[in-house]
Design a protein around this motif. Structure first.
Motif, mmCIF file in Angstrom:
data_model
loop_
_atom_site.group_PDB
_atom_site.id
_atom_site.type_symbol
_atom_site.label_atom_id
_atom_site.label_comp_id
_atom_site.label_asym_id
_atom_site.label_seq_id
_atom_site.Cartn_x
_atom_site.Cartn_y
_atom_site.Cartn_z
ATOM 1 N N THR A 4 -61.126 17.989 -45.479
ATOM 2 C CA THR A 4 -60.253 17.839 -44.310
ATOM 3 C C THR A 4 -59.348 19.050 -44.216
ATOM 4 O O THR A 4 -58.721 19.442 -45.199
ATOM 5 N N PRO A 29 -54.442 16.346 -45.921
ATOM 6 C CA PRO A 29 -55.612 17.200 -45.767
ATOM 7 C C PRO A 29 -55.856 17.976 -47.064
ATOM 8 O O PRO A 29 -54.923 18.142 -47.863
ATOM 9 N N THR A 261 -62.434 16.887 -40.102
ATOM 10 C CA THR A 261 -63.050 16.468 -41.365
ATOM 11 C C THR A 261 -64.549 16.750 -41.332
ATOM 12 O O THR A 261 -65.226 16.453 -40.341
#
Length: 264
Positions: A4, A29, A261
């Motif tokens: 991500t 992330p 992602t």
DNA sequence: ATGGTTGGGGTCCAA
């Protein structure tokens, strides 16, 4: 496993470090790319980020203006930066993570007058785009797994702005910029990872001016922040999102994060 | 057509 990556024009990382920490805690992330950090490297708040697990960093900042950073939970195996237009103004860094080369860009905003003869800032913006295109054509091949993120300061599609007609003569949506951004996009056959999930007919923004009394109600936004991927990564795309509610946080940047992602 | 707001560094520039 998944990767991500988020991109965010933070408009001063030192002023908004608590906002960055909140975003990382909520979204976590693997990689966060920032623009407009406005911080010399020696003052960048790296300790606060390391505490959250972001120990691998590639930062390039200067006093007062510009500045880009890549913050990663995963090891960085190679890194570098380019100085398009030879100004040393901290608008690009790249880092290789998990075998993917991630490029983080802050394209010049370009000032107010959309004429390179009258406005040197607009001329700089156009030159920067031309040199970026030429660099990717000469230095990279489209078959390489790469991600390009950043504040590109251009909203290319009709529904990337609140009024296509009214913004055709406004810097960020003029045909000459959109054409040059298209050439950059063609340079490595980049694929728009966010529009992959959102039809071109649907309004989509990542930036709302500070100069509106009520950004949410007037909703005069533009999609200036982008995530592109090269073709080898397209089959691995899993999700994309633009974090609109963050525009309403305390001490908000005028940009919100954009996240993609991939399964890798 | 104009002005609206924010950040950084310093009494104005960039966005």
């Amino acid at each position: 496993m998944s990767l991500t990556i988020s991109t965010w024009n933070i408009n001063s990382v030192r002023l908004r470090i608590e906002t960055v920490k909140r975003f990382l805690a909520e979204t976590s992330p693997d990689v966060l790319c920032l623009q407009e950090t406005k911080s010399p490297d020696e003052f960048f708040p790296l300790d606060a980020l390391a505490e959250l697990g972001y120990r691998h960093t590639m930062i390039r900042g200067m006093k007062g203006y510009n500045g880009v950073a890549i913050l990663s939970r995963l090891p960085i195996t190679a890194s570098g930066s380019e100085d398009w237009c030879g100004r040393q103004d901290c608008r690009h860094v790249f880092a290789e993570i998990n075998g993917i080369e991630i490029h983080n860009l802050y394209v010049p905003a370009g000032g107010d007058i959309p004429d390179p003869e009258l406005n040197p800032k607009f001329a700089h913006k156009l030159d920067f785009l031309k040199q970026t295109e030429a660099w990717f054509r000469a230095q990279r091949t489209a078959s390489k797994p790469m991600i390009l993120v950043g504040d590109l300061n251009i909203a290319p599609l009709e529904h990337d702005v609140w009024s296509h007609k009214q913004l055709l003569t406004v810097v960020s949506h003029t045909p000459v910029e959109v054409d040059l951004l298209g050439r950059v996009q063609a340079s490595s056959d980049w694929h728009d990872a966010v529009r992959h999930f959102v039809p071109a007919t649907e309004k989509l923004y990542s930036w709302w001016s500070y100069r509106n009394r009520d950004w949410d109600a007037s909703d005069r936004g533009r999609r200036l922040d982008h995530i592109w991927i090269t073709q080898p990564l397209v089959p691995h795309l899993k999700a994309a999102s633009i974090h609109r509610p963050i525009r309403g946080w305390e001490v908000a940047s005028d940009h919100v994060p954009v996240t993609v992602t991939l399964d890798v």
